[in-house]
Scaffold this motif. Structure first.
Motif, PDB file in Angstrom:
ATOM      1  N   GLU B 156       0.841  -1.204   0.000  1.00 36.91           N
ATOM      2  CA  GLU B 156       0.000   0.000   0.000  1.00 36.91           C
ATOM      3  C   GLU B 156       0.877   1.255   0.000  1.00 36.91           C
ATOM      4  N   HIS B 159       2.095   1.718  -3.406  1.00 38.99           N
ATOM      5  CA  HIS B 159       0.983   2.193  -4.241  1.00 38.99           C
ATOM      6  C   HIS B 159       0.686   3.668  -3.977  1.00 38.99           C
ATOM      7  N   LEU B 188      -4.292 -10.029  -0.858  1.00 44.70           N
ATOM      8  CA  LEU B 188      -5.198  -8.984  -0.355  1.00 44.70           C
ATOM      9  C   LEU B 188      -4.836  -7.641  -0.973  1.00 44.70           C
ATOM     10  N   ALA B 189      -3.542  -7.354  -1.004  1.00 41.42           N
ATOM     11  CA  ALA B 189      -3.091  -6.082  -1.582  1.00 41.42           C
ATOM     12  C   ALA B 189      -3.412  -6.032  -3.080  1.00 41.42           C
ATOM     13  N   SER B 192      -7.129  -5.342  -3.365  1.00 43.54           N
ATOM     14  CA  SER B 192      -7.586  -4.043  -2.868  1.00 43.54           C
ATOM     15  C   SER B 192      -6.987  -2.875  -3.629  1.00 43.54           C
ATOM     16  N   LEU B 193      -5.731  -3.040  -4.076  1.00 44.76           N
ATOM     17  CA  LEU B 193      -5.020  -1.905  -4.664  1.00 44.76           C
ATOM     18  C   LEU B 193      -4.917  -1.992  -6.184  1.00 44.76           C
TER      19      LEU B 193
END
Lengths: 767, 334
Positions: B156, B159, B188-189, B192-193
């Motif tokens: 994150e 990102h 997960l990243a 989500s990203l």
């Protein structure tokens, strides 16, 4: 130097007492001053630290509130702006671990974390449910331990008037530890913080905090909570024990009201009271110096005073050892010189008295020597007499042993002889009974009555002799049981009422409900002897048998209106063969054994026996009996209440003596009974086998041939007939008295035919 | 006071593995504490760390007259040198042993020697089975771990710092490739990203050099370099190789950024030698290591290096990450 010791004790006592009083006041003052100062310092420190923590909390609230109250709902700012604001807050405040915005519908709108993705989907529910907040108020949750070791607390701030949302921050409580760690109180003091549930939240040793320790058990925490609840302030001082040991401590606590946390500053009591101890040691040192000074002064004074006294003491010692020439010469010119002169005079007088005393002692010694010689002479005479007495005592002991052996031999002889004499006497008694019932002529009947009377007299004589013999031979063993006394009275009445009435006497029995515990047979014989005696010695009036209460127990009384007993003979009447001189032929008939048996029986049963009498008016005999209870109504015996004819009864007679068996069988047949007989159980059973009818009664001798007994014979017949047939055992054997069975009746030889008939009649009636 | 602390802790905690030694008697005898370092290159690092540890022990108030601190500095390739040194040590075991790496800990655990151990770990020690739990290790060893589940946070950060990045290459070792917590966080990243993460396994510098030369590596927009065997053994070479790519790189150690890395997000553990020293103090006072919590990262830091950001626009971080950065290294060229 005892005098010095005494002076020292007095001087030092006064000095020490005065100084101790002074020191005590000083120490108390120092103690109070230190305690108050320590308390004030601790409270100040706790307040300062508490204020620092509150300042940090204020800062968190202010910063979060500043973000929370921005116009999020007006469309001017969006969620990205809010997320950036949160990220900035987290960057500025290391203690903030997570931030989230919870909307009115309780959904997470914005979420920022140090370890999770900054997405609402990453948010897990707060550890503690957050309440709905009004305005921009703040709310703190109860601290919790993330990963079971790191303390965190939830802080929620309302969104204010413009935004209906709540901002929730998860705060790392380590900032409290940072505040605590910076402070050190005293040399061994410490600072720590507990939350509102008394769990350790901050401590200089992080490991303690990570353990999530509950400190509710510490007394200072309990006392502080209680005291804060009672007082208006938020700082208190209490006593307690160390977090590490049982060491007592003084602790002050400051309460952070918004969270309920307590900031503790505590010191070991020893440290707080160290100035007091120092003061005390100083005082003790001074006291020791004063005592030393007092001792030195005492020694000087004592030496000056003691020299002439010691001289007198030395002279007195010489005098005591016998030197009567000992004198003192002090020359001090004071009272002690006068004392010395008096001592010298006393020594002179003592010398004179000693000379006189020596003369008196010499004279007295001579007299004592003469007296001693006389005493030695007397002692020799006494010794001679003593030897003679010893010889006589030895002779007496030998004679006593011989007498005891002779008495025992006599008892054994009588016991054996009575058994052998009973057998023919029993036969004669039964045969006379048969003869009497067969004779018809008046002359013959008179003759038989006289024979029968002689036989009965002989029976009584035998029985009495037997009883005495058994008691002397120690052959009687009490068979103790509980029974209603009325049954015994009924038995006595049945045996003696007719005899009394035949003599024209009134015989009355007073009913009783007492249940007593003793040997029934022995007591019955004793009371029977008393009643028989009463009938014999009473010509007019009557006999009363009853009981009296006395001292919680019961006494059987036999009262007669007979000739009475002179007081001089009251003790003698219980001796064997003692009889009061009487011209009455009947009274002269007795052997004088009845009361002797009563006395020995009473002794054997441990029953008190008493007699009172007035010559010409009558006598009262009393026997105490132990009472164990009372029946609801007087329980009458059954012996005399039943009168069934025995005619037609089917009787089995078993006796190994042919004469006895014949006499018993003939007597029963004469009374109209059907009889089968045998010399043993097997013979009787063989005879019974010829009959279809089961026997109504068994009459058997006790001791049969081949080691068999009447009890075995009874059991055999009952087993064969399969019925509990009433049974009578007739025996001259002493041991039969010990039978402990209630399903047989034991009669002793020689047996009166009337007694046999009465017993048979009673048993048949009961059956 | 230390003995009193020990008595309290002993009373408050159960002692599962016979850790209740006699603190009173122990305080009189000289105790041996061995600081065990194993390296296949140099002795200097171990000696430097040992000096730090000694200073921390003194700061913790441990009386060094009662404690003998010894350094067991093993240098050599493979496990054999360490095995031989530990076999020799087992003939006269120390009172406490400090295992300064995961390799050291595993070597000690394979030696028949039962002493309290202070350890450090980069992976999760609970997942590895080295302790039962962080709060209560349950076995006669404790220490600290750098582990914090922030893989998704690393990505994150990358990102946020470089929003245009889509394809990310991750330099991992065999352990990370198989660690579920790591791959789960990566997925997960990604979800989500909007990232696409490709794992490049490299156990040493040569392997890293090879994978970076591949065509697949060339297609990556940015790189992620978590702590692994290679970053522990050759951090400088790894940073130099990655720096040569001229692409945004996120590290999990701030030190990497200070040495030229682009950006880092680190869960930090303050004063690790101090932690060991405090734990040693408790053990010497008689507390069982099994009841002393394993400490974990307490603070978080974002570091950004601005060197080269003007020369390479692709390496210029976003304003958002700059505002959040707790440490800025280098300076943009004017």
């Amino acid at each position: 130097m005892k005098l010095a010791g005494r002076y020292f004790a007095v001087l030092s006592g006064f000095a020490a007492a005065g100084f101790a009083a002074f020191a005590l006041v000083g120490v108390i003052h120092t103690y109070e001053e230190n305690e108050g100062r320590a308390s004030a310092l601790q409270q100040d420190e706790a307040r300062i630290l508490g204020n620092r923590i509150e300042t940090r909390l204020d800062a968190f609230e202010r910063q979060i509130r500043a973000v929370a109250e921005l116009p999020w709902g007006d469309g001017l700012l969006d969620e990205d702006d809010e997320r950036e604001e949160y990220r900035r807050l987290i960057a500025l405040n290391p203690a903030i671990y997570e931030l989230r915005t919870i909307s009115e519908d309780e959904s997470v709108r914005v979420f920022v974390s140090r370890v999770k993705l900054d997405r609402p989907a990453s948010a897990t529910p707060p550890h503690t449910a957050v309440p709905t907040l009004r305005g921009s108020s703040a709310w703190y949750g109860r601290p919790y331990f993330r990963n079971a070791s790191e303390p965190f607390v939830t802080l929620a701030i309302g969104g204010g008037a413009r935004a209906r949302q709540t901002t929730v921050a998860e705060l790392d409580v380590r900032f409290v530890t940072d505040v605590v760690n910076r402070e050190r109180f005293g040399s061994d003091g410490r600072v720590y913080v507990v939350d509102d549930s008394n769990r350790l939240l901050a401590h200089p040793e992080p490991s303690f905090v990570h353990r999530n320790l509950d400190l509710s058990v510490l007394p200072q925490i309990q006392h502080a909570r209680a005291k804060l609840a009672r007082t208006a302030g938020n700082t208190v001082t209490v006593e307690g024990t160390s977090l590490y040991s049982d060491e007592p401590v003084y602790a002050s606590a400051f309460e952070i009201t918004r969270t309920g946390w307590l900031v503790f500053v505590e010191q070991p009591r020893d440290e707080v009271l160290a100035p007091v101890a120092a003061s005390l040691y100083g005082m003790l040192g001074l006291l020791a110096f004063i005592l030393l000074l007092a001792f030195a002064v005492s020694v000087v004074i004592a030496r000056k005073l003691a020299r002439p006294i010691l001289e007198i003491q030395r002279a007195a010692t010489r005098l005591g050892r016998g030197d009567l020439q000992a004198r003192v010469n002090l020359g001090t010119g004071d009272e002690i010189e006068v004392l010395g002169n008096e001592f010298n005079r006393m020594a002179e007088n003592l010398g004179r008295s000693y000379s006189e005393l020596e003369q008196r002692v010499d004279a007295r010694t001579d007299a004592l020597a003469k007296a001693g010689e006389a005493l030695q002479h007397q002692a020799r005479e006494v010794e001679t007499l003593n030897e003679q007495l010893t010889l006589q005592l030895t002779e007496l002991g030998r004679s006593k042993e011989e007498a005891e052996r002779a008495n025992a031999a006599k008892s054994r002889f009588l016991a054996a002889a009575s058994h052998d004499l009973r057998q023919p006497m029993h036969t004669v008694s039964l045969l006379v009974g048969i003869l009497r019932e067969r004779l018809i002529g008046r002359d013959g009947l008179d003759l038989v009555d006289k024979v029968q009377a002689s036989v009965q007299s002989m029976e009584r004589l035998f029985n009495s002799l037997l009883d005495i013999t058994r008691l002397d031979a120690d052959a009687v063993r009490p068979n103790v049981s509980q029974f209603p006394l009325q049954a015994l009275f009924d038995e006595i009445a049945g045996n003696y009422a007719l005899q009394a009435r035949a003599k024209g006497l009134d015989f009355r029995v007073v009913p009783t409900r007492a249940i007593v515990r003793t040997d029934l047979a022995l007591l019955e014989r004793s009371v029977g002897n008393l009643v028989a005696n009463a009938i014999r010695y009473t010509e007019r009036g009557g006999i009363l048998l009853g009981t009296r209460r006395r001292f919680g127990g019961r006494i059987i009384v036999v009262v007669d209106t007979g000739v009475g007993i002179p007081e001089a003979h009251l003790d003698e009447i219980f001796e064997e063969f003692f009889q009061i001189d009487s011209s009455n032929a009947e009274q002269a008939q007795g052997l004088g054994l009845g009361l002797s048996i009563v006395k020995r029986t009473a002794v054997l049963l441990h029953l008190p026996l008493r007699v009172s009498s007035r010559p010409g008016r009558g006598s009262v005999f009393e026997i105490g009996v132990p009472v164990v209870g009372e029946a609801e109504t007087p329980q009458r015996g059954t012996s005399s209440d039943f009168a069934r004819t025995i005619e037609g009864a089917f009787v089995v007679v078993i006796d190994d003596e042919a004469e006895n068996r014949f006499a018993t069988e003939a007597l029963c047949r004469q009374w109209g009974c059907h009889v089968v007989s045998g010399d043993s159980a097997s013979a009787a059973l063989a005879a019974l086998a010829k009959h279809l009818r089961a026997p109504d009664l068994i009459v058997t001798d006790f001791r049969l041939r081949d080691g068999l007994t009447g009890l075995m014979a009874i059991d055999d017949v009952r087993r064969e007939a399969d019925a509990r047939i009433p049974a009578i055992i007739v025996s001259a054997d002493v041991a039969v008295q010990g039978i402990d069975r209630d399903d047989v009746v034991v009669l002793r030889k020689p047996l009166d035919p009337a007694q046999l008939r009465a017993t048979m009649s009673r048993l048949l009636a009961q059956h | 006071m230390l003995a009193a602390c020990a008595a309290f802790v002993l009373a408050a905690c159960s002692v599962p593995e016979g850790g209740g030694s006699d603190a009173g008697a122990a305080s009189k005898a000289v105790r041996r504490v061995v600081y065990f370092v194993a390296s296949d290159k140099d002795r200097e690092t171990g000696m430097r760390d040992f000096r730090e540890f000694t200073r921390a022990v003194q700061r913790a108030g441990i009386d060094t007259k009662d404690v003998s601190l010894e350094l067991l500095n093993v240098v050599g390739p493979g496990a054999e040198p360490a095995r031989r040194a530990l076999a020799e040590l087992a003939r006269r075991p120390p009172d406490v042993l400090v295992a300064t790496s995961q390799f050291c800990l595993e070597a000690v655990l394979h030696t028949p020697m039962h002493v309290p151990i202070l350890f450090l770990s980069h992976p999760d020690p609970v997942a590895l089975g080295d302790v039962v739990s962080l709060a209560r290790p349950g076995v006669d060893r404790t220490g600290f771990t750098f582990f914090s589940p922030v893989t998704a946070k690393h990505l994150e950060t990358l990102h946020d710092g470089f929003p245009s990045v889509r394809r990310v290459g991750a330099v991992v070792d065999a352990y990370l490739m198989g660690a579920k917590w790591f791959t789960d966080d990566v997925h997960l990243a990604e979800a989500s990203l909007g990232l696409e993460v490709t794992m490049f396994a490299a156990g040493n510098v040569a392997a890293l050099r090879r994978v970076l030369a591949t065509a697949q590596a060339a297609r990556m927009d940015a790189w992620y370099v978590p702590v692994s065997e290679i970053t522990s053994d050759d951090p400088d070479q790894v940073i130099a190789l990655m720096h040569a790519l001229n692409k945004p790189i996120v590290y999990s150690r701030v030190s990497a950024v200070l040495k030229g890395g682009t950006i880092a997000y680190e869960a930090r553990l303050e004063d690790p030698f101090g932690i060991w020293a405090r734990q040693l103090r408790l053990i010497l006072a008689g507390v069982s290591a099994a009841s002393i919590p394993v400490e974990q990262p307490q603070s978080f830091e974002i570091a950004v290096n601005l060197d080269g950001s003007r020369e390479h626009r692709a390496l210029r971080p976003s304003k958002a990450i700059l505002k959040r950065a707790t440490r800025i290294a280098g300076a943009p060229e004017n």
